[in-house]
Write a protein that holds these residues in place. Structure first.
Motif, short mmCIF file in Angstrom:
data_model
loop_
_atom_site.label_atom_id
_atom_site.label_comp_id
_atom_site.label_asym_id
_atom_site.label_seq_id
_atom_site.Cartn_x
_atom_site.Cartn_y
_atom_site.Cartn_z
N ASP A 119 -0.68 8.52 -66.51
CA ASP A 119 -1.15 8.74 -67.88
C ASP A 119 -0.31 8.02 -68.93
OD1 ASP A 119 -2.99 10.48 -66.71
OD2 ASP A 119 -1.64 12.19 -66.90
N GLU A 149 2.55 12.15 -64.33
CA GLU A 149 2.12 11.97 -65.72
C GLU A 149 2.61 10.65 -66.29
OE1 GLU A 149 1.72 16.24 -64.88
OE2 GLU A 149 3.29 14.74 -64.49
N LYS A 205 3.41 4.56 -72.65
CA LYS A 205 2.43 3.82 -71.84
C LYS A 205 2.87 2.38 -71.63
CE LYS A 205 -2.52 3.21 -71.29
NZ LYS A 205 -3.87 3.51 -71.84
#
Length: 408
Positions: free
Chosen positions: A271, A267, A388
């Motif tokens: 992501d 993740e 991110k």
């Protein structure tokens, strides 16, 4: 006075502190009292009338964020004012506007004395509240025979005493239902998907490397540091696998006290979202994977490269070490026990190291790591939208490192 008008009056006067809940009713100073479940004349855009309890809770908590307000209202089992209703409702209660389309006051109907007979149940001459407005205000009270009773909204009174048993959230609850089988099936499908993707990535990388003529190149120079170490012990020959002979490997600690583990690495890198390991363990029902495939993507349909993530260095074969390109460090010396390198200098010359930490952690947590050639990446404990940026920083440094090694 109706509940909505009373609340507006107290809000404009700045006397909300005088509205006190006593048992199942709200007392507006010594002026009025209404049942907590009494419906007001303000209709939600969803169609229901807000109760006086809902509006009082909102006006006293309208300064907090909407998400926090919703959570607090739900915890107290109160209906919440919806986001579209907040601004027009607040403007009305504070007196900035005189009315809006959501307000539906019930206008009492006054039958004419000469055309409608009196209802014995409704007409009580000794009750001054039953007099017409002009008779109460005027200086002279009309004769009892000319008094006109005010029509009572019995339906409205009944509805004001009603309390909803279920709201939208309660209707969505599925009690005595077990979705464990659904979770298991979904987890198995995800594992199978990852296995197929891993195999596809391997096949694709082999074909790509051959087309690029990379059969004569490796991550490290042939013969580098071969032979024996200073203690005359046999040293594993790190010749380096040629590009296309296998998927690059990223190592993560097996210890749960580190931020990045084999549970949550996918993740984070794919992501750009950090999920604590303990949360992922609960979601996966404790099923720990031996290997996870992660991908750096240009877009949704174009995969740039793929990496295998593992957390058991002891299970690697000699040829597997040629494919290790990165490691997330724990900050403990014992993490590198039995690695085929003589010291940290050699490790972090051959493998790029990353240390993920919370930005507000003490400097002591990274004291040892700062002595190594390791990239320190910081993330916030609460601001998940910043994850991110940290993930992209990892990808940028990793790809730069792999490119430099592949051209040596």
């Amino acid at each position: 006075m109706d509940p909505l008008s009373a609340l507006r009056d107290f809000t404009i006067r700045g006397e909300l502190d005088k509205i006190i809940k006593v048992n199942d009713e709200f007392r507006f100073g010594k002026d009025y009292s209404f049942p907590c479940s009494a419906e007001t004349a303000y209709r939600s855009k969803q169609g229901n009338l807000y109760t006086i309890e809902t509006l009082i809770y909102y006006i006293k908590n309208q300064h907090i964020r909407h998400t926090e307000y919703l959570q607090n209202a739900r915890s107290q089992k109160l209906q919440a004012v919806t986001l579209p209703d907040r601004k027009p409702l607040l403007e009305y209660l504070e007196g900035k506007i005189s009315s809006n389309d959501a307000i539906e006051f019930v206008v009492p109907q006054h039958p004419k004395a000469e055309s409608a007979p009196f209802d014995i149940e409704e007409y009580r001459p000794d009750d001054p509240g039953m007099l017409r407005g002009d008779a109460q205000i005027g200086g002279d009270v009309e004769d009892d025979k000319t008094r006109v009773p005010e029509k009572i909204d019995y339906v409205g009174k009944i509805r004001s005493m009603e309390r909803p048993l279920k709201d939208r959230e309660l209707l969505l609850e599925c009690r005595q239902r077990d979705f464990y089988a659904v979770l298991v099936a979904s987890t198995r499908r995800e594992e199978e998907r990852q296995r197929l993707e891993s195999q596809q990535r391997k096949d694709g990388l082999v074909a790509k490397s051959r087309l690029m003529g990379s059969d004569d190149r490796g991550f490290w120079k042939d013969g580098e540091d071969a032979g024996f170490d200073s203690n005359s012990k046999p040293k594993m020959h790190m010749k380096g696998s040629k590009l296309g002979e296998g998927v690059p490997i990223i190592l993560v600690p097996s210890a749960s006290q580190t931020l990045i583990t084999i549970y949550n690495v996918k993740e984070f890198l794919e992501d750009g979202v950090f999920i604590p390991t303990d949360v992922k363990i609960k979601q996966m029902q404790g099923a720990k994977p031996d290997c996870v495939t992660v991908q750096k993507k240009f877009s949704r349909d174009r995969v740039v490269t793929a990496y295998e993530v593992r957390d058991k260095p002891s299970a690697l074969k000699a040829e597997d070490w040629d494919r290790v390109v990165a490691v997330f460090v724990l900050g403990k010396e014992w993490q590198f026990k039995d690695w085929p390198f003589k010291d940290h200098v050699e490790i972090f010359n051959r493998i790029i190291g990353f240390f993920l930490r919370f930005e507000d952690d003490s400097i002591e947590s990274a004291k040892i790591v700062k002595q190594w050639n390791v990239k320190i990446i910081s993330i916030s404990k609460n601001k998940r939208h910043q994850d991110k940026t940290a993930a992209l920083e990892v990808w940028g440094k990793l790809e730069e490192f792999v490119r430099s090694r592949s051209h040596n």
